[in-house]
Design a protein around this motif. Structure first.
Motif, short mmCIF file in Angstrom:
data_model
loop_
_atom_site.label_atom_id
_atom_site.label_comp_id
_atom_site.label_asym_id
_atom_site.label_seq_id
_atom_site.Cartn_x
_atom_site.Cartn_y
_atom_site.Cartn_z
N THR A 89 0.21 49.26 -16.63
CA THR A 89 0.89 47.92 -16.42
C THR A 89 2.25 47.32 -16.98
O THR A 89 2.21 48.44 -18.08
N ALA A 113 2.76 41.32 -16.12
CA ALA A 113 1.66 42.61 -16.69
C ALA A 113 0.98 43.15 -14.80
O ALA A 113 0.66 43.54 -13.92
N VAL A 114 2.73 43.36 -14.55
CA VAL A 114 2.88 44.22 -12.88
C VAL A 114 2.57 45.86 -13.56
O VAL A 114 2.73 46.35 -13.87
N PRO A 115 1.28 46.72 -12.04
CA PRO A 115 0.97 48.01 -12.32
C PRO A 115 2.29 48.69 -11.43
O PRO A 115 2.39 48.59 -10.31
N THR A 116 2.69 49.61 -12.39
CA THR A 116 3.51 49.76 -12.21
C THR A 116 3.40 51.99 -11.71
O THR A 116 3.44 52.17 -13.13
N GLN A 134 -2.64 46.00 -5.39
CA GLN A 134 -3.84 46.03 -6.33
C GLN A 134 -4.98 45.67 -5.54
O GLN A 134 -5.37 44.43 -5.65
#
Length: 338
Positions: A89, A113-116, A134
């Protein structure tokens, strides 16, 4: 292509008969089976009183802007990334490209909190859109004008996050969302797998050149309309392809699949654009994951249908715009919202 306009949600509802068709248990787009995208239309629906005039203006947009109905795939669409629980993230930055600093707190949670994934790549064109889902957290993100800095840090000018994605009807809370209507791109964007299986189980979208200024219809929460006139389509307005139209007359198998979806589920006006277009997912994540070439040329079967290499721009040409039907404003809002 998308100017951000933060507008209050219009609260007018229209009572219509609830369709009796069964809901698909697990819609391909992942949103609630009872939302506006995944609910089949009954064969007989009320039409807007000015349906013919609204549709004629969309037809004129097609005629006067490249003369075609295109599918956006590798440009002005979105790549859809389905990421795992372990995807790193990152706290993204609000780039504020529209000089609206007061909106920073509004989008802060969506950026926190971006899953990148390391191979994340936005769409081509000025929208630079990206969609992330996600499954492990049932959380979804859309971003507009996403950009990666040289140090690997990501930013976006706008977008939003949806928690409890599978229970969401497919509507961002106002004013979030990457489209001008606040409608998630993952709700309507056609997937490669859907075209492969030959069936789309949700409403698709259209975007056109002229949309009515200051007017949006549920499920849209806002608009960036640019044209005055009672017979100009409102963003969020639902259309359907006349179910009496014989889709077997369409030469392209892909166009037939899309036409059937427009008959069964409809097409929602999600934005304005430089031409009449419908969105399908950007193929680049698929190409990277599989090592295979762009799947669209083979899927669209261009032989003897459209000029070589131009299938995305002509493949919907056999769907007659004049056979679209405009439904009343806020169609379905009352019974879908309970």
């Amino acid at each position: 292509m998308r100017s951000l306009m933060v507008l209050a949600l219009v609260a007018s509802g229209l009572l219509v008969a609830q369709p009796s068709a069964a809901h698909h248990a697990t819609p391909a787009n992942g949103f609630s089976a009872r939302g506006p995208w995944n609910t089949k239309l009954p064969r007989h629906v009320p039409l807007a009183a000015n349906s013919a005039a609204v549709v004629e203006n969309i037809r004129l947009d097609k005629v006067n802007n490249y003369g075609t109905w295109a599918i956006n795939t590798d440009e002005y669409s979105t790549p859809i990334y389905t990421v795992g629980r372990d995807t790193p993230t990152q706290r993204w930055t609000f780039s504020d490209c529209l000089n609206l600093p007061h909106l920073a707190p509004v989008i802060a949670d969506s950026l926190a909190a971006v899953p990148t994934p390391p191979d994340l790549t936005p769409s081509k064109g000025t929208d630079a859109a990206v969609t992330i889902y996600q499954p492990s957290t049932d959380t979804y993100w859309d971003f507009w004008r996403a950009e990666r800095a040289a140090d690997g840090h990501w930013s976006a000018c706008w977008g939003g996050k949806i928690t409890h994605y599978s229970r969401n009807p497919g509507i961002f809370p106002n004013p979030l969302g990457a489209t001008a209507t606040g409608l998630p791109m993952g709700a309507f964007t056609i997937r490669i797998d859907e075209l492969r299986r030959g069936y789309i189980d949700h409403a698709v979208n259209i975007a056109t050149v002229r949309t009515r200024a200051g007017c949006h219809s549920w499920p849209a929460t806002r608009d960036d309309g640019n044209t005055e006139g009672a017979d100009i389509a409102c963003e969020g307005q639902r259309f359907r392809l006349d179910p009496a139209f014989d889709v077997s007359t369409i030469r392209s198998p892909v166009a037939r699949v899309i036409a059937r979806a427009m008959q069964e589920y409809g097409a929602i006006l999600t934005d304005k654009a430089g031409a009449l277009v419908t969105y399908a997912e950007d193929p680049r994540p698929y190409m990277l994951a599989t090592g295979r070439p762009d799947p669209y040329p083979a899927l669209m079967d261009p032989d003897d249908i459209v000029p070589d290499g131009a299938e995305r721009y002509f493949i919907l040409g056999d769907i007659p715009v004049e056979h679209l039907q405009a439904l009343p404003y806020d169609y379905g809002r009352t019974w879908m919202c309970g």
